[in-house]
Structures are given as structure tokens and as C-alpha cells.
Design an enzyme around this catalytic site. Structure first.
Site, PDB file in Angstrom:
ATOM      1  N   SER A  74     -12.937  22.862  -5.184  1.00 36.05           N
ATOM      2  CA  SER A  74     -11.794  22.106  -5.349  1.00 36.05           C
ATOM      3  C   SER A  74     -12.188  20.638  -5.043  1.00 36.05           C
ATOM      4  O   SER A  74     -13.179  20.332  -4.155  1.00 36.05           O
ATOM      5  CB  SER A  74     -10.681  22.496  -4.650  1.00 36.05           C
ATOM      6  OG  SER A  74     -10.364  23.537  -5.072  1.00 36.05           O
ATOM      7  N   GLN A  75     -11.544  19.598  -5.503  1.00 31.48           N
ATOM      8  CA  GLN A  75     -11.633  18.114  -5.174  1.00 31.48           C
ATOM      9  C   GLN A  75     -11.447  17.845  -3.583  1.00 31.48           C
ATOM     10  O   GLN A  75     -10.418  18.495  -3.282  1.00 31.48           O
ATOM     11  CB  GLN A  75     -10.683  17.363  -5.986  1.00 31.48           C
ATOM     12  CG  GLN A  75     -10.782  15.771  -5.751  1.00 31.48           C
ATOM     13  CD  GLN A  75      -9.548  15.281  -6.528  1.00 31.48           C
ATOM     14  OE1 GLN A  75      -8.579  16.115  -7.168  1.00 31.48           O
ATOM     15  NE2 GLN A  75      -9.241  14.120  -6.388  1.00 31.48           N
TER      16      GLN A  75
END
Ligand code: SAH
Length: 225
Positions: A74-75
């Protein structure tokens, strides 16, 4: 000592330098993350160890990156945002995570809550995540190879549940496994863009809050891979 460890973890990769990491933290702050503990944990968590060596130079960009099996790490902004939402009700002792993936979100959580229970359906991803957490000496995490739609009933209830894959609807099992006052943070939706939701278990039912538009890989159904 801390500096030595940091040097070791950096492994001499220029783009993973402390300055690059600081820039990421500044950016996350500018984007609206405000929990100092969460930012500090993101600052000190070596994200480059959670991606392939070939992508390590991009590890401190605020972007999702491939981790194999059509999945992504994930970012950082989203990791921070979801973690802040989970912690906003006060300290948490038992947190279940659905979608271990690289183990990066797991590592962030492990430094902020007492115990993390992490469920993943792709065994090889989870094995690698386990190794990384051992390497980082994060010992308050237990893993389950299983289907996140079912949660981890044997160890329920949880004060917090964080789902890092998009569900077409909120899984009933996860609602059932939420302790009173417990918080569930989950992306919900069937399309490319989904809606981040915060669900809190109140005395008489659940309160639901619709938050940001987000992009996650789907929470899959069907046999484990
Ligand atoms: N938090 C992770 C994100 C991984 S992407 C990270 O930062 O690296 C989402 C993960 O959810 C993938 O690893 C995928 O295999 C897993 N996943 C998808 N459907 C699942 C399910 N039904 N049960 C458990 N894990 C699932």
C-alpha cells in the site's frame, strides 16, 4: 546503536537515505496526516525491505508498488491514514489485519498497538512477510493463512480491524468479531475506486462513516492460493 542499525538496514542504497525518508514524512504531513506517533513509526520503518531489491530505490515515494502475485504494497499515505483512523479512539491492544501482503502495514501496526493478528490468503507472501518482521524484531504479531472474509474467530474479539483489500460489501464475520467500542477500517466497493469506511461498534449496533475514495486490490473469494 540506533544509527548503526539504521545504517545496516539502509544497506548503502542511496535512494533509501534518511533524507529521502524525511521528505516522505514531510509530504505525508502536508497531505494531512497528523498523528505524530504514526508519522514517527513510518519514518523509522524501512519500507525498502518490503519490496523487491529492484524497486528499493522507489520505496520512499508515496506510491503503491508491486509485490508479486498481482498484489501491491500500500501507498504510505494510505497506510498512515488507515492507521490514524484505527487509533483515533485511543490505544488498542488487539488488532486484526486482513491482507498481510508484504507485511509493511503489519510492521507499522506492530509498533503502535499491543498485538497484531494478520490474515493472508497467499501463503508465500505471508511467509516472506513473517521473515521481514523477524528481521525487524517485531515479535507481537501472529499470522494466519486463511480467508479474510472469515476473519479469525478463535481469537476474537478485536478492538481494531484493518482490511487492506477492497471488499464488495462489509464482511459480516468482521462485524461479529469487533469488540464493543471496536473500530473497523475497510475499503468497500466493487470497482477500481472504492470508498474507505470506518465502522464503530456502539452499544446498540454500528455507526458507519464514509471517508476517502481509495484504490485497493480486491478482497478475493474462493480457494486459497
Ligand atoms: N497491507 C499490504 C497490502 C497488500 S495488498 C501491504 O502493505 O503490503 C492486499 C492483500 O490482501 C494481498 O496480499 C492479498 O493476497 C490479500 N487478500 C486478498 N483477498 C484476501 C482474503 N480473502 N483473505 C486474506 N487476504 C486476502
Amino acid at each position: 546503536m540506533a544509527r548503526e542499525k539504521d545504517h545496516l538496514l539502509r544497506g548503502g542504497i542511496g535512494m533509501t537515505s534518511q533524507r529521502t525518508r524525511e521528505r516522505l514524512i514531510e509530504r505525508l504531513y502536508d497531505e494531512g496526516l497528523s498523528n505524530a506517533r504514526v508519522l514517527e513509526v513510518i519514518r523509522r520503518t524501512p519500507r525498502h525491505l518490503f519490496v523487491d531489491e529492484a524497486l528499493a530505490h522507489r520505496a520512499y515515494e508515496d506510491t503503491a508498488l508491486p509485490i508479486g502475485h498481482n498484489q501491491t504494497i500500500s501507498q504510505p499515505y494510505i497506510v498512515g491514514r488507515m492507521t490514524e483512523l484505527l487509533l483515533a479512539g485511543g490505544p488498542l491492544d488487539k488488532v486484526m489485519e486482513i491482507g498481510t501482503g508484504s507485511g509493511y502495514q503489519t510492521a507499522v501496526l506492530a509498533q503502535l498497538v499491543e498485538r497484531v493478528f494478520s490474515v493472508e490468503r497467499i501463503q508465500s507472501l505471508q511467509d516472506r512477510a513473517k521473515e521481514r518482521l523477524v528481521e525487524l524484531k517485531l515479535r507481537n504479531v501472529v499470522f494466519r493463512w486463511g480467508d479474510g472474509w472469515e476473519g479469525w474467530p478463535a481469537l476474537a474479539p478485536y478492538n481494531g480491524i484493518l482490511v487492506t483489500a477492497a471488499a464488495t460489501e462489509v464482511p459480516q464475520a468482521l462485524l461479529d468479531q469487533l469488540a464493543p467500542g471496536g473500530r473497523l477500517v475497510i475499503p468497500v466497493g466493487a470497482g477500481d475506486v472504492q470508498q474507505l469506511m470506518l465502522i464503530v461498534r456502539e452499544e446498540n449496533g454500528f455507526s458507519r462513516h464514509l471517508l476517502d475514495a481509495v484504490r485497493f486490490v480486491p478482497l478475493r473469494n474462493g480457494p486459497l492460493a
